[in-house]
Scaffold this motif. Structure first.
Motif: not given
Length: 184
Positions: A170-184
């Motif tokens: 399964a695809e990994r689900t991140w509990s935290e991100r270093a950058v906001p998701q909008e930037w990805l």
């Protein structure tokens, strides 16, 4: 007639008129040779030298010896199979695939036909002792099956690494991100 025959060579005359008596050559018998017996003497000696029938215990012993020979026969074929596996290489070729197929087919069929294989050795005196023989037979066939599994692994056909199972991960689900998701 003698005038005509005298003009022919001697060998032609000998061919037309074979000699009346053949010279008899007698040779001495070779050392250790005994003169053949007459038909009556042979019949009498064969009746006297007839082999006695083995006892049931002797027959059971012979059956067990033959059963053990059958049980270890697959182990005797292992070195030749291993050499064949080494010689075929690790690439996918028809010869290597056929050899691997044979390494899988033979032990499986042997395990399925174990009762038929040892049916001729079954007797009231050997029934309990044949269990150990059958177990050894199955183990020697398992060695052949293990050689086939080793060859399939060497060919790279067994899924033994994590990358072989990526389709089910399964695809990994991140509990935290270093950058906001909008930037990805």
């Amino acid at each position: 007639m003698s005038a005509q025959t005298s003009s022919y060579p001697q060998w032609v005359i000998d061919l037309k008129e074979p000699p009346t008596t053949k010279p008899k050559i007698t040779l001495a018998d070779p050392p250790g040779y005994t003169a053949s017996l007459t038909r009556k003497d042979r019949a009498a000696s064969s009746k006297q030298s007839m082999r006695k029938q083995p006892t049931p215990e002797e027959m059971d012993t012979l059956k067990m010896k033959k059963a053990w020979e059958v049980a270890i026969a697959p182990a005797k074929q292992l070195p030749m199979s291993a050499i064949g596996m080494y010689m075929t290489g690790n690439t996918l070729q028809i010869f290597s695939i056929f050899m691997v197929f044979t390494l899988f087919k033979t032990p499986i069929l042997a395990a399925l036909n174990i009762q038929k294989t040892f049916a001729s050795f079954e007797a009231p005196g050997t029934a309990n002792r044949l269990i150990a023989v059958k177990i050894v037979y199955l183990l020697t066939n398992a060695l052949s099956l293990g050689l086939g599994i080793w060859k399939v692994n060497a060919m790279g056909l067994l899924p033994t690494t994590r990358s072989d199972w990526l389709a089910w991960e399964a695809e990994r689900t991140w509990s935290e991100r270093a950058v906001p998701q909008e930037w990805l």
